[in-house]
Design a protein around this motif. Structure first.
Motif, short mmCIF file in Angstrom:
data_model
loop_
_atom_site.label_atom_id
_atom_site.label_comp_id
_atom_site.label_asym_id
_atom_site.label_seq_id
_atom_site.Cartn_x
_atom_site.Cartn_y
_atom_site.Cartn_z
N SER A 95 -51.18 71.25 77.76
CA SER A 95 -52.31 72.10 78.07
C SER A 95 -51.79 73.39 78.94
O SER A 95 -50.62 72.92 80.04
CB SER A 95 -53.43 71.56 78.96
OG SER A 95 -53.00 71.25 80.28
N TYR A 146 -55.53 73.36 75.31
CA TYR A 146 -54.75 72.34 75.20
C TYR A 146 -54.78 72.10 73.83
O TYR A 146 -55.37 72.36 72.73
CB TYR A 146 -55.69 71.04 75.93
CG TYR A 146 -57.02 70.93 75.37
CD1 TYR A 146 -57.09 70.09 74.15
CD2 TYR A 146 -58.04 71.49 75.90
CE1 TYR A 146 -58.29 69.81 73.76
CE2 TYR A 146 -59.52 71.13 75.24
CZ TYR A 146 -59.65 70.25 74.29
OH TYR A 146 -60.72 70.11 73.80
N GLU A 164 -56.89 71.23 68.76
CA GLU A 164 -56.48 72.31 69.66
C GLU A 164 -57.72 73.06 70.13
O GLU A 164 -58.80 73.28 69.36
CB GLU A 164 -55.23 73.15 69.33
CG GLU A 164 -55.49 73.97 68.08
CD GLU A 164 -54.39 74.57 67.67
OE1 GLU A 164 -53.48 74.93 68.53
OE2 GLU A 164 -54.04 74.93 66.27
#
Length: 335
Positions: A95, A146, A164
């Motif tokens: 992240s 992230y 994601e």
């Protein structure tokens, strides 16, 4: 051979969970089915190795279900299994957080009113007064991106992405223009080697864990290299999941005014119904002494989750935290 599991086995806590599950099951099953602890039902095992394989396959299937909830579909799984034929495969979450200044706004703030009484030659009078102060609010845009992916060998670019997401929120500070968070922060990656998990699948992507009974290192259904490797992986999965949950719940959520007041308490799950339980029950049409055999049923309880979305959330993220908070594995010593 010493187990590599660092999580202590708490028999009392385990039995307490199963007893609670028994109460829950009683509301689902037919009244003539009364699940009990195996110790309370006379029984025999024809093949303890087969039992150990069954329990381990159930644990592997549960882990794959968790990964499926995080975005691992059949095609992605097929690719990862191919990766695992000749290289290690790593599951990673990474992240990046950013915080940029947006604007400032000046506003007036009134204090609570108060009454002043004045006395003079011509009598007394009262006035109501308020103090008005000017304050400045500073607004910052905070965002986090992230990604959860699996990669082959030591090349993170040779990867399969599970999911994601980018989430953002607005942070406000009063009379303080210093940034509430670093302008950019790349968080340390959280890795898990999932090679063992992938290698338990056959060419049809079905779970196929087996114990090599003929190996000189196989001593009992519990004390053998295959079960030791399974326990080691389950323990590492637990550590990985816990680390991911700590990052979101203890670091990320407190930053967001909405998440820290609404989402975080909802995700601290302390009791989850486990659908695979070590239970037996006696068939009502069968005597306990009849040929020394008992009838066993497999019990599968399905439950659903209500998935919601906040500024940092997606339904997949909720699944991530829900599963990660509750990934636990219990093994019986059968030797």
């Amino acid at each position: 051979m010493t187990s590599t599991v660092t999580q202590p086995y708490d028999l009392y806590a385990f039995r307490t969970k199963v007893q609670k599950a028994l109460r829950d099951i009683a509301t689902v099953l037919e009244t003539n089915k009364r699940p009990q602890f195996p110790r309370d039902v006379p029984h025999t095992y024809d093949d303890k190795y087969l039992l150990a394989q069954l329990l381990t396959n159930s644990a592997v299937a549960a882990q794959l279900n968790s990964l499926e909830a995080l975005g691992l579909d059949k095609e992605k799984l097929k690719t990862l299994v191919e990766f695992a034929t000749d290289r290690a495969v790593t599951l990673r979450i990474k992240s990046v957080e950013t915080c940029t200044f947006d604007r400032e706004e000046e506003r007036e703030v009134e204090s609570a009113s108060y009454v002043t009484e004045r006395t003079g030659v011509f009598g007394s009078s009262t006035t109501t007064e308020k103090v008005v102060s000017k304050v400045t609010d500073y607004f910052w845009n905070f965002s986090v991106t992230y990604e959860i992916f699996a990669f082959r060998g030591n090349d993170p670019e040779d990867k399969v992405t599970l999911q994601e997401r980018r989430g953002s929120c607005v942070l406000k500070k009063l009379n303080d223009k210093t940034s509430p968070q670093p302008s950019q922060s790349v968080q340390p990656s959280i890795d898990l080697n999932i090679t063992w998990l992938l290698q338990t699948l056959n060419k049809n992507l079905l779970v196929d864990f087996t114990i090599d009974r003929n190996s000189k290192d196989t001593h009992t259904p519990r004390r053998n290299p295959q079960v030791e490797a399974a326990i080691n992986f389950m323990n590492n999965f637990y550590i990985w999941a816990n680390t991911v949950s700590v990052y979101f719940q203890n670091h990320l959520f407190p930053i967001d005014p909405i998440s820290k007041t609404v989402a975080s308490p909802s995700l601290y799950v302390t009791s989850v119904f486990v659908p695979v339980l070590p239970l037996c029950y006696q068939s009502p049409n069968q005597s306990l002494l009849e040929d020394g055999k008992e009838e066993y049923d497999s019990i599968l309880i399905l439950f659903s989750l209500f998935l919601y979305s906040f500024s940092f959330f997606s339904s997949l993220l909720f699944s991530l935290l829900y599963y990660n908070t509750n990934i636990q594995t219990n093994y019986y010593k059968t030797n």
